[in-house]
Design a protein around this motif. Structure first.
Motif, PDB file in Angstrom:
ATOM      1  N   GLY A 100      -8.202  59.434   6.031  1.00 45.38           N
ATOM      2  CA  GLY A 100      -7.429  58.364   6.653  1.00 45.38           C
ATOM      3  C   GLY A 100      -8.287  57.201   7.093  1.00 45.38           C
TER       4      GLY A 100
ATOM      5  N   TRP B 229      -9.282  55.222   3.915  1.00 49.77           N
ATOM      6  CA  TRP B 229      -8.183  54.403   3.400  1.00 49.77           C
ATOM      7  C   TRP B 229      -7.896  53.222   4.326  1.00 49.77           C
ATOM      8  N   LEU B 230      -7.957  53.447   5.627  1.00 51.33           N
ATOM      9  CA  LEU B 230      -7.733  52.368   6.581  1.00 51.33           C
ATOM     10  C   LEU B 230      -8.810  51.298   6.449  1.00 51.33           C
TER      11      LEU B 230
ATOM     12  N   GLY C 140      -8.090  49.171   3.402  1.00 55.10           N
ATOM     13  CA  GLY C 140      -7.026  48.210   3.691  1.00 55.10           C
ATOM     14  C   GLY C 140      -7.517  47.049   4.537  1.00 55.10           C
TER      15      GLY C 140
ATOM     16  N   SER D 137      -1.871  46.091   2.850  1.00 51.10           N
ATOM     17  CA  SER D 137      -1.095  46.995   3.694  1.00 51.10           C
ATOM     18  C   SER D 137      -0.896  48.362   3.043  1.00 51.10           C
ATOM     19  N   ILE D 138      -0.971  48.438   1.706  1.00 49.33           N
ATOM     20  CA  ILE D 138      -0.739  49.719   1.030  1.00 49.33           C
ATOM     21  C   ILE D 138      -1.818  50.740   1.400  1.00 49.33           C
TER      22      ILE D 138
ATOM     23  N   ALA E 245      -3.870  50.599   3.864  1.00 49.09           N
ATOM     24  CA  ALA E 245      -3.901  50.739   5.324  1.00 49.09           C
ATOM     25  C   ALA E 245      -2.823  51.701   5.802  1.00 49.09           C
ATOM     26  N   VAL E 246      -1.632  51.620   5.241  1.00 49.90           N
ATOM     27  CA  VAL E 246      -0.546  52.519   5.642  1.00 49.90           C
ATOM     28  C   VAL E 246      -0.852  53.944   5.186  1.00 49.90           C
ATOM     29  N   ILE E 247      -1.447  54.106   4.009  1.00 46.77           N
ATOM     30  CA  ILE E 247      -1.857  55.437   3.556  1.00 46.77           C
ATOM     31  C   ILE E 247      -2.878  56.018   4.532  1.00 46.77           C
TER      32      ILE E 247
ATOM     33  N   VAL F 126      -3.260  55.285   7.755  1.00 46.48           N
ATOM     34  CA  VAL F 126      -2.584  55.638   9.011  1.00 46.48           C
ATOM     35  C   VAL F 126      -1.814  56.943   8.838  1.00 46.48           C
ATOM     36  N   ALA F 127      -1.186  57.138   7.683  1.00 44.76           N
ATOM     37  CA  ALA F 127      -0.449  58.381   7.438  1.00 44.76           C
ATOM     38  C   ALA F 127      -1.392  59.585   7.447  1.00 44.76           C
TER      39      ALA F 127
END
Length: 128
Positions: A72, A75-76, A79, A105-106, A108-110, A112-113
């Protein structure tokens, strides 16, 4: 068929080769390793512990909270990096459209998930 068709075909062939060739070579390597091990077992040779450890190392482990947290964060960071590149690239060149924020944002949202999943993962590893 002119040269204008070869460039797009070459781009698609390159993407396909980048995706497909690693899988092909990995499976070829596994097949050769299995053939070698079968031949050794058929001849009555004992398998050294290093070989068994190497074979079991490639087994995918279940996801853990620490692994999810690390994934995470990566990925963040990707992003945020894309967003910063978009912002500063448009700022330097005088643009004000910032189109890359949607793309940024793609990942970044991954990220955060994955970070949220790390808190709810039942496979907890002891923190060191």
């Amino acid at each position: 068929m002119g040269a204008e068709i070869f460039v797009p075909l070459g781009a698609f062939a390159m993407v396909a080769a980048i995706v497909v060739l690693p899988f092909y070579f990995k499976s070829k390597e596994r097949r050769e390793m299995q053939t070698t091990i079968r031949a050794a077992i058929d001849k009555g040779q004992p398998l050294p512990p290093e070989v068994i450890e190497t074979l079991t190392k490639s087994v995918k482990l279940p996801p853990s909270s620490l692994r999810d947290l690390r994934t995470g964060v990566i990925w963040l960071a990707v992003g945020i990096g894309v967003a910063m590149a978009t912002y500063f690239g448009d700022f330097i060149h005088g643009g004000d459209d910032f189109d890359g924020f949607g793309i940024a944002s793609i990942p970044a949202v991954i990220g955060v998930a994955y970070i949220v999943l790390s808190f709810f993962n039942p496979n907890k590893e002891p923190r060191v």
